[in-house]
Design a protein around this motif. Structure first.
Motif, short mmCIF file in Angstrom:
data_model
loop_
_atom_site.label_atom_id
_atom_site.label_comp_id
_atom_site.label_asym_id
_atom_site.label_seq_id
_atom_site.Cartn_x
_atom_site.Cartn_y
_atom_site.Cartn_z
N UNK A 169 -69.00 6.95 -106.81
CA UNK A 169 -69.48 6.23 -105.62
C UNK A 169 -68.28 5.77 -104.80
N UNK A 170 -68.28 6.06 -103.49
CA UNK A 170 -67.18 5.68 -102.63
C UNK A 170 -67.60 4.54 -101.71
N UNK A 171 -66.82 3.45 -101.74
CA UNK A 171 -67.09 2.29 -100.91
C UNK A 171 -65.76 1.83 -100.31
N UNK A 172 -65.78 1.47 -99.03
CA UNK A 172 -64.56 0.94 -98.42
C UNK A 172 -64.17 -0.35 -99.13
N UNK A 173 -62.90 -0.42 -99.53
CA UNK A 173 -62.46 -1.56 -100.33
C UNK A 173 -62.43 -2.86 -99.55
N UNK A 174 -62.40 -2.77 -98.23
CA UNK A 174 -62.28 -3.99 -97.43
C UNK A 174 -63.62 -4.52 -96.95
N UNK A 175 -64.70 -3.94 -97.43
CA UNK A 175 -66.00 -4.46 -97.04
C UNK A 175 -66.71 -5.04 -98.26
N UNK A 176 -67.61 -5.99 -97.99
CA UNK A 176 -68.31 -6.68 -99.07
C UNK A 176 -69.28 -5.73 -99.76
N UNK A 177 -69.35 -5.84 -101.08
CA UNK A 177 -70.30 -5.04 -101.83
C UNK A 177 -71.11 -5.94 -102.75
N UNK A 178 -72.23 -5.47 -103.16
CA UNK A 178 -73.08 -6.20 -104.08
C UNK A 178 -72.62 -5.94 -105.50
N UNK A 179 -73.13 -6.74 -106.42
CA UNK A 179 -72.81 -6.52 -107.83
C UNK A 179 -73.30 -5.15 -108.28
N UNK A 180 -74.45 -4.74 -107.80
CA UNK A 180 -75.01 -3.44 -108.16
C UNK A 180 -74.10 -2.31 -107.69
N UNK A 181 -73.55 -2.44 -106.48
CA UNK A 181 -72.62 -1.42 -105.98
C UNK A 181 -71.33 -1.41 -106.80
N UNK A 182 -70.86 -2.60 -107.15
CA UNK A 182 -69.64 -2.69 -107.95
C UNK A 182 -69.81 -2.02 -109.31
N UNK A 183 -70.98 -2.17 -109.90
CA UNK A 183 -71.23 -1.62 -111.22
C UNK A 183 -71.17 -0.10 -111.23
N UNK A 184 -71.39 0.53 -110.09
CA UNK A 184 -71.34 1.99 -110.01
C UNK A 184 -70.10 2.49 -109.28
N UNK A 185 -69.19 1.59 -108.91
CA UNK A 185 -68.01 1.96 -108.13
C UNK A 185 -66.99 2.69 -109.01
N UNK A 186 -66.45 3.76 -108.48
CA UNK A 186 -65.40 4.53 -109.17
C UNK A 186 -64.52 5.17 -108.12
N UNK A 187 -63.24 4.74 -108.07
CA UNK A 187 -62.35 5.35 -107.09
C UNK A 187 -61.47 6.43 -107.69
N UNK A 188 -61.78 6.82 -108.93
CA UNK A 188 -61.05 7.91 -109.56
C UNK A 188 -59.70 7.51 -110.13
N UNK A 189 -59.41 6.21 -110.17
CA UNK A 189 -58.15 5.74 -110.73
C UNK A 189 -58.44 4.86 -111.94
N UNK A 190 -57.36 4.43 -112.59
CA UNK A 190 -57.50 3.51 -113.72
C UNK A 190 -57.27 2.07 -113.30
N UNK A 191 -57.28 1.79 -112.00
CA UNK A 191 -57.03 0.44 -111.51
C UNK A 191 -58.09 -0.53 -112.02
N UNK A 192 -57.65 -1.76 -112.34
CA UNK A 192 -58.57 -2.81 -112.77
C UNK A 192 -58.89 -3.69 -111.57
N UNK A 193 -60.18 -3.88 -111.32
CA UNK A 193 -60.61 -4.71 -110.20
C UNK A 193 -61.46 -5.87 -110.69
N UNK A 194 -61.34 -6.98 -109.99
CA UNK A 194 -62.34 -8.04 -110.05
C UNK A 194 -63.03 -8.05 -108.69
#
Length: 202
Positions: free
Chosen positions: A1-26
């Protein structure tokens, strides 16, 4: 799932977010925040504390890397504590889940530990651990919160009382006092050096 990192996302969107890296996000107020790399002393402290809590809790209740959903503003928030000790009920609620995240409807951890950034110039990170996470973890009903600060050479043990934390400061050879683990015999110095210390007390 691709989402612009500078826009607000829901928890549901975050749970499916994958930018193809091993970066850790909060997820902070709905915005992805890259947690970056950790200093070696932070890793050593986390590993040492994991080994200590194995004396008092089963291994499946002691967690590194498990996320927790946090109440706060109207936007979604998640945290990745350096270490958590779950209750048996909390571990059971997570068992078999496809993602190791404590959702809002699940029992919260008994203890959360944050090792503060070892950079004394990273004020934003330090502010998160000392102020914002304190408020979030109290609101989440987490009974005990430790702030381990290698720069200031102090361990703060915060105990929840009437939805607010009562704090106690430990330095040097002072033995920590934990309401959840009263049998613990561990000095602040031992924690701050990750067990690599001449201090004989534990």
């Amino acid at each position: 799932m691709t989402i612009a990192k500078n826009r607000s996302m829901t928890l549901e969107e975050y749970l499916t977010y994958d930018d193809g890296t091993d970066a850790r996000y909060e997820l902070i107020d709905g915005i992805l925040v890259d947690m970056g790399a950790e200093a070696d002393i932070n890793i050593v402290i986390g590993s040492f504390l994991f080994s200590i809590f194995l004396q008092f809790a089963p291994h499946y209740c002691i967690r590194k890397g498990t996320e927790i959903a946090i109440t706060g503003s109207s936007n979604a928030n998640t945290r990745i504590p350096d270490l958590m000790v779950l209750t048996e009920e909390g571990a059971a609620a997570l068992a078999g889940k496809s993602r190791s995240m404590i959702m809002l409807e699940m029992p919260g951890p008994a203890l959360v530990i944050e090792v503060v950034s070892s950079s004394n110039t990273n004020r934003e990170s330090r502010e998160r651990d000392y102020t914002r996470k304190r408020e979030e973890y109290a609101a989440r009903g987490i009974s005990e919160y430790w702030i381990v600060d290698p720069i200031e050479q102090v361990v703060w043990v915060l105990t929840l009382s009437d939805q607010n934390y009562i704090e106690e400061k430990f330095t040097g050879d002072n033995l920590l006092r934990s309401s959840y683990f009263p049998q613990l015999k561990l000095s602040a110095n031992k924690v701050l050096t990750g067990g690599v210390s001449t201090d004989s007390s534990r």
